[in-house]
Scaffold this motif. Structure first.
Motif, PDB file in Angstrom:
ATOM      1  N   MET A   1       0.825  -1.180   0.000  1.00  0.00           N
ATOM      2  CA  MET A   1       0.000   0.000   0.000  1.00  0.00           C
ATOM      3  C   MET A   1       0.869   1.244   0.000  1.00  0.00           C
ATOM      4  O   MET A   1       0.600   2.176  -0.729  1.00  0.00           O
ATOM      5  CB  MET A   1      -0.912  -0.049   1.232  1.00  0.00           C
ATOM      6  N   VAL A   2       1.919   1.247   0.817  1.00  0.00           N
ATOM      7  CA  VAL A   2       2.750   2.439   0.941  1.00  0.00           C
ATOM      8  C   VAL A   2       3.350   2.821  -0.408  1.00  0.00           C
ATOM      9  O   VAL A   2       3.288   3.978  -0.821  1.00  0.00           O
ATOM     10  CB  VAL A   2       3.868   2.234   1.994  1.00  0.00           C
ATOM     11  N   GLY A   3       3.901   1.861  -1.119  1.00  0.00           N
ATOM     12  CA  GLY A   3       4.511   2.154  -2.410  1.00  0.00           C
ATOM     13  C   GLY A   3       3.517   2.656  -3.439  1.00  0.00           C
ATOM     14  O   GLY A   3       3.853   3.468  -4.297  1.00  0.00           O
ATOM     15  N   ALA A   4       2.292   2.182  -3.368  1.00  0.00           N
ATOM     16  CA  ALA A   4       1.288   2.542  -4.366  1.00  0.00           C
ATOM     17  C   ALA A   4       0.557   3.842  -4.068  1.00  0.00           C
ATOM     18  O   ALA A   4       0.189   4.570  -4.983  1.00  0.00           O
ATOM     19  CB  ALA A   4       0.271   1.408  -4.497  1.00  0.00           C
ATOM     20  N   LEU A   5       0.336   4.157  -2.797  1.00  0.00           N
ATOM     21  CA  LEU A   5      -0.525   5.286  -2.451  1.00  0.00           C
ATOM     22  C   LEU A   5       0.155   6.439  -1.725  1.00  0.00           C
ATOM     23  O   LEU A   5      -0.344   7.564  -1.765  1.00  0.00           O
ATOM     24  CB  LEU A   5      -1.687   4.812  -1.561  1.00  0.00           C
ATOM     25  N   ALA A   6       1.235   6.178  -1.023  1.00  0.00           N
ATOM     26  CA  ALA A   6       1.811   7.177  -0.115  1.00  0.00           C
ATOM     27  C   ALA A   6       2.171   8.475  -0.823  1.00  0.00           C
ATOM     28  O   ALA A   6       2.714   8.476  -1.920  1.00  0.00           O
ATOM     29  CB  ALA A   6       3.042   6.608   0.572  1.00  0.00           C
ATOM     30  N   CYS A   7       1.844   9.579  -0.163  1.00  0.00           N
ATOM     31  CA  CYS A   7       2.198  10.906  -0.641  1.00  0.00           C
ATOM     32  C   CYS A   7       2.215  11.845   0.567  1.00  0.00           C
ATOM     33  O   CYS A   7       1.606  11.542   1.596  1.00  0.00           O
ATOM     34  CB  CYS A   7       1.230  11.390  -1.713  1.00  0.00           C
ATOM     35  N   PRO A   8       2.903  12.991   0.468  1.00  0.00           N
ATOM     36  CA  PRO A   8       3.037  13.875   1.636  1.00  0.00           C
ATOM     37  C   PRO A   8       1.719  14.383   2.214  1.00  0.00           C
ATOM     38  O   PRO A   8       1.655  14.711   3.390  1.00  0.00           O
ATOM     39  CB  PRO A   8       3.866  15.049   1.104  1.00  0.00           C
ATOM     40  N   ASP A   9       0.673  14.435   1.408  1.00  0.00           N
ATOM     41  CA  ASP A   9      -0.606  14.925   1.943  1.00  0.00           C
ATOM     42  C   ASP A   9      -1.615  13.791   2.144  1.00  0.00           C
ATOM     43  O   ASP A   9      -2.811  14.006   2.194  1.00  0.00           O
ATOM     44  CB  ASP A   9      -1.192  16.020   1.056  1.00  0.00           C
ATOM     45  N   GLY A  10      -1.116  12.564   2.315  1.00  0.00           N
ATOM     46  CA  GLY A  10      -1.988  11.429   2.586  1.00  0.00           C
ATOM     47  C   GLY A  10      -2.755  11.622   3.887  1.00  0.00           C
ATOM     48  O   GLY A  10      -2.296  12.283   4.813  1.00  0.00           O
TER      49      GLY A  10
END
Length: 147
Positions: A1-10
């Motif tokens: 999940m982290v690799g696919a979705l993570a972003c600074p404004d998550g």
């Protein structure tokens, strides 16, 4: 999940839901207030943590709320198959369960812009302090709007 979705404004989203039950054998079931049912109902309550970002969303953690009637009854916990590490513990409120999930998430390195939760969590000073201590902002910064 982290690799696919993570972003600074998550966004981490904490919410609870009730699961209406007819019997008395399901782990954590008792008559209690259920937002899902809209009244006091025989149900189980779970606290859930989801991650949402512009690229998608995912349910990433969950905890079953065990009320006092379960925590204080070893035979009932044993019969329901509640794991050993959950036996004999004190009642953990829903905000404490949410804190445990936030801590696990932050420990894995998930990028978090902010945390969203309803007023039951927002009124809990310990929960707000915990969010700040682990680096989960308690407010939303609106992006600049312009031409």
């Amino acid at each position: 999940m982290v690799g696919a979705l993570a972003c600074p404004d998550g966004v981490l989203v904490v919410d609870e839901t009730g699961f209406v039950r007819k019997g008395v054998k399901s782990a954590g079931v008792q008559c209690q207030s259920s937002g899902t049912a809209g009244r006091v109902e025989n149900c189980r309550l779970g606290v859930f943590l989801a991650y949402a970002a512009g690229s998608g969303r995912a349910l990433i953690d969950r905890e079953l709320y065990l009320p006092e009637s379960w925590v204080g009854d070893a035979d009932r916990r044993n019969e329901a198959g509640i794991p050993e590490q959950c036996r004999g513990q004190r009642v953990l409120t829903k905000p404490r369960l949410a804190e445990a999930m936030l801590a696990r998430t932050v420990d894995t390195g998930v990028t978090v812009g902010w945390v969203a939760a309803d007023a039951a969590y927002g009124r809990d000073g310990k929960f707000r302090s915990f969010r700040e201590a682990v680096g989960c902002p308690t407010y939303w910064k609106c992006p600049s709007v312009g031409p």
